[in-house]
Write a protein that holds these residues in place. Sequence first.
Motif, mmCIF file in Angstrom:
data_model
loop_
_atom_site.group_PDB
_atom_site.id
_atom_site.type_symbol
_atom_site.label_atom_id
_atom_site.label_comp_id
_atom_site.label_asym_id
_atom_site.label_seq_id
_atom_site.Cartn_x
_atom_site.Cartn_y
_atom_site.Cartn_z
ATOM 1 N N THR A 64 0.847 -1.182 0.000
ATOM 2 C CA THR A 64 0.000 0.000 0.000
ATOM 3 C C THR A 64 0.886 1.237 0.000
ATOM 4 O OG1 THR A 64 -0.146 0.144 2.411
ATOM 5 C CG2 THR A 64 -1.816 -1.205 1.276
ATOM 6 N N PHE A 65 0.352 2.344 -0.516
ATOM 7 C CA PHE A 65 1.154 3.551 -0.677
ATOM 8 C C PHE A 65 0.288 4.762 -0.386
ATOM 9 C CE2 PHE A 65 3.341 6.925 -2.975
ATOM 10 C CZ PHE A 65 4.678 6.615 -2.798
ATOM 11 N N ALA A 66 0.727 5.587 0.567
ATOM 12 C CA ALA A 66 0.049 6.845 0.877
ATOM 13 C C ALA A 66 0.784 7.961 0.146
ATOM 14 C CB ALA A 66 0.046 7.097 2.382
ATOM 15 N N ALA A 67 0.181 8.485 -0.899
ATOM 16 C CA ALA A 67 0.859 9.473 -1.749
ATOM 17 C C ALA A 67 0.827 10.861 -1.112
ATOM 18 C CB ALA A 67 0.203 9.516 -3.122
ATOM 19 N N ALA A 68 1.966 11.545 -1.166
ATOM 20 C CA ALA A 68 2.042 12.936 -0.715
ATOM 21 C C ALA A 68 1.951 13.882 -1.907
ATOM 22 C CB ALA A 68 3.342 13.161 0.051
ATOM 23 N N THR A 69 2.574 13.495 -3.022
ATOM 24 C CA THR A 69 2.509 14.279 -4.258
ATOM 25 C C THR A 69 2.380 13.324 -5.428
ATOM 26 O OG1 THR A 69 4.908 14.280 -4.664
ATOM 27 C CG2 THR A 69 4.011 16.059 -3.278
ATOM 28 N N LEU A 70 1.829 13.795 -6.520
ATOM 29 C CA LEU A 70 1.816 13.018 -7.754
ATOM 30 C C LEU A 70 1.860 13.953 -8.937
ATOM 31 C CD1 LEU A 70 -1.731 11.628 -8.598
ATOM 32 C CD2 LEU A 70 -1.366 13.270 -6.782
ATOM 33 N N SER A 71 2.490 13.470 -10.010
ATOM 34 C CA SER A 71 2.593 14.268 -11.227
ATOM 35 C C SER A 71 2.617 13.327 -12.409
ATOM 36 C CB SER A 71 3.871 15.126 -11.207
ATOM 37 O OG SER A 71 5.016 14.305 -11.079
ATOM 38 N N ALA A 72 2.404 13.879 -13.591
ATOM 39 C CA ALA A 72 2.423 13.064 -14.799
ATOM 40 C C ALA A 72 3.806 12.478 -14.995
ATOM 41 C CB ALA A 72 2.026 13.908 -16.006
ATOM 42 N N GLY A 73 3.870 11.291 -15.607
ATOM 43 C CA GLY A 73 5.138 10.626 -15.857
ATOM 44 C C GLY A 73 6.101 11.541 -16.580
ATOM 45 N N THR A 74 7.395 11.442 -16.231
ATOM 46 C CA THR A 74 8.388 12.384 -16.735
ATOM 47 C C THR A 74 9.432 11.680 -17.575
ATOM 48 O OG1 THR A 74 8.121 13.643 -14.706
ATOM 49 C CG2 THR A 74 10.036 14.157 -16.066
ATOM 50 N N ALA A 75 9.718 12.193 -18.731
ATOM 51 C CA ALA A 75 10.782 11.663 -19.578
ATOM 52 C C ALA A 75 12.064 12.446 -19.344
ATOM 53 C CB ALA A 75 10.398 11.774 -21.056
ATOM 54 N N ALA A 76 13.172 11.788 -19.608
ATOM 55 C CA ALA A 76 14.452 12.470 -19.446
ATOM 56 C C ALA A 76 14.616 13.541 -20.519
ATOM 57 C CB ALA A 76 15.609 11.470 -19.573
ATOM 58 N N PRO A 77 15.261 14.656 -20.189
ATOM 59 C CA PRO A 77 15.428 15.719 -21.171
ATOM 60 C C PRO A 77 16.377 15.312 -22.286
ATOM 61 C CG PRO A 77 16.682 16.188 -19.187
ATOM 62 C CD PRO A 77 15.855 14.972 -18.888
ATOM 63 N N VAL A 78 16.103 15.809 -23.480
ATOM 64 C CA VAL A 78 16.965 15.541 -24.623
ATOM 65 C C VAL A 78 17.928 16.708 -24.770
ATOM 66 C CG1 VAL A 78 17.046 15.087 -27.091
ATOM 67 C CG2 VAL A 78 15.121 14.246 -25.731
ATOM 68 N N ALA A 79 19.210 16.414 -24.880
ATOM 69 C CA ALA A 79 20.225 17.464 -24.949
ATOM 70 C C ALA A 79 20.655 17.715 -26.384
ATOM 71 C CB ALA A 79 21.437 17.070 -24.105
ATOM 72 N N ASP A 80 21.157 18.915 -26.634
ATOM 73 C CA ASP A 80 21.721 19.277 -27.928
ATOM 74 C C ASP A 80 23.213 18.989 -27.886
ATOM 75 O OD1 ASP A 80 23.123 21.466 -29.752
ATOM 76 O OD2 ASP A 80 21.068 21.157 -30.489
ATOM 77 N N GLU A 81 23.789 18.531 -29.017
ATOM 78 C CA GLU A 81 25.207 18.175 -29.032
ATOM 79 C C GLU A 81 26.099 19.353 -28.662
ATOM 80 O OE1 GLU A 81 27.746 17.338 -32.643
ATOM 81 O OE2 GLU A 81 27.443 15.299 -31.925
ATOM 82 N N ALA A 82 25.663 20.574 -28.981
ATOM 83 C CA ALA A 82 26.477 21.756 -28.695
ATOM 84 C C ALA A 82 26.699 21.953 -27.203
ATOM 85 C CB ALA A 82 25.825 22.994 -29.297
ATOM 86 N N THR A 83 25.852 21.372 -26.353
ATOM 87 C CA THR A 83 25.987 21.523 -24.907
ATOM 88 C C THR A 83 26.889 20.457 -24.289
ATOM 89 O OG1 THR A 83 24.071 20.120 -24.392
ATOM 90 C CG2 THR A 83 23.641 22.447 -24.849
ATOM 91 N N LEU A 84 27.381 19.519 -25.097
ATOM 92 C CA LEU A 84 28.177 18.413 -24.577
ATOM 93 C C LEU A 84 29.634 18.824 -24.360
ATOM 94 C CD1 LEU A 84 26.929 15.487 -26.862
ATOM 95 C CD2 LEU A 84 26.102 16.136 -24.590
ATOM 96 N N PRO A 85 30.346 18.106 -23.485
ATOM 97 C CA PRO A 85 31.793 18.316 -23.372
ATOM 98 C C PRO A 85 32.451 18.128 -24.739
ATOM 99 C CG PRO A 85 31.002 16.938 -21.572
ATOM 100 C CD PRO A 85 29.860 17.083 -22.532
ATOM 101 N N ALA A 86 33.531 18.856 -24.982
ATOM 102 C CA ALA A 86 34.179 18.871 -26.299
ATOM 103 C C ALA A 86 34.500 17.483 -26.851
ATOM 104 C CB ALA A 86 35.440 19.735 -26.242
ATOM 105 N N PRO A 87 35.022 16.537 -26.046
ATOM 106 C CA PRO A 87 35.371 15.230 -26.626
ATOM 107 C C PRO A 87 34.177 14.460 -27.191
ATOM 108 C CG PRO A 87 36.470 15.537 -24.510
ATOM 109 C CD PRO A 87 35.468 16.643 -24.638
ATOM 110 N N LEU A 88 32.957 14.841 -26.787
ATOM 111 C CA LEU A 88 31.777 14.117 -27.254
ATOM 112 C C LEU A 88 31.140 14.750 -28.491
ATOM 113 C CD1 LEU A 88 30.014 13.310 -23.861
ATOM 114 C CD2 LEU A 88 31.388 11.761 -25.275
ATOM 115 N N ARG A 89 31.635 15.917 -28.882
ATOM 116 C CA ARG A 89 31.061 16.576 -30.051
ATOM 117 C C ARG A 89 31.654 16.013 -31.343
ATOM 118 N NH1 ARG A 89 32.396 22.469 -27.551
ATOM 119 N NH2 ARG A 89 31.301 22.166 -25.554
ATOM 120 N N GLY A 90 30.858 16.037 -32.386
ATOM 121 C CA GLY A 90 31.325 15.561 -33.681
ATOM 122 C C GLY A 90 31.364 14.055 -33.825
#
Length: 281
Positions: free
Chosen positions: A81-107
């Motif tokens: 059983t579970f007594a909920a304190a908060t609930l929200s719609a299911g959340t997906a992980a954010p999608v990142a842009d390659e330009a925001t990645l550390p340099a070795p991961l670009r290209g």
Amino acid sequence: MTRRFTAPAITLTLAMALVAPLAAPVAAQETQLSGTVAEVFGTQMVLTTSDGRLLVTLPEGTAAPAPGTALTLTGTRTGDTFAAATLSAGTAAPVADEATLPAPLRGLGLSDIRTRRDDDGDVYLYARTATGWLRAEARGDRLHEVQGDGAGLPPDLIAAMLPAPARDEPRLTEIARMTEIEVDDDGEISVEGFAADGMRIEMEFARDGVLQGFERETDDRRSMTEAAARDRLAALGYRDVGFVERGGRHVTAIATNPSGDVVEVRLDDQGRVERERLWLN
């Protein structure tokens, strides 16, 4: 005397029967979970999660969500059983842009890039490469660790992370598939991978790339193979399985669970779910 039940009471009794009974009382614990609403009964609902069905009591004054809704909840769990304190719609992980990645991961032609930031400022990410998936840990432009599955790490990434003396080390050629590079706070480098004959190889380099240690041993892991883990996760209702990491006796993967949330899920050597946690920003 004949006892009469109202229809809602009978329905709730049936719902409770669908939740496995406990053999003994279990201590309550604060936790977070995700799942899909199966049935609703006034201020309670049955939630289908990755490890079974839970009877959830909604927070006071909260309207009941419709069956089929994917939810993320926080609250107190006591057994099934579970007594909920908060609930929200299911959340997906954010999608990142390659330009925001550390340099070795670009290209590198990465796709399906997902990131998660912790309270210390470290960023964890995973992404699809041309031959598999990789997982990385970074702070700013500095990569602390990268891991690859499938065919291993992309050659361009290896070249970007290893100094020239390490790349020119003759024994490095014994690694047919490099799966991990880790750089500690002092700049020393650890490399792991597998030889063509399946032997596991570990190498240690100083920050200038000079070889400091070499070890070659049999791969004695007892966990499921990557292919078997992907098949098992699919059978359990997970989809979009990304990076898969084999441990000694367990496998950890990034995937979308049956509720539609991107999660990190761990299977034991029998293919049972040991742990699941949301992959949140």
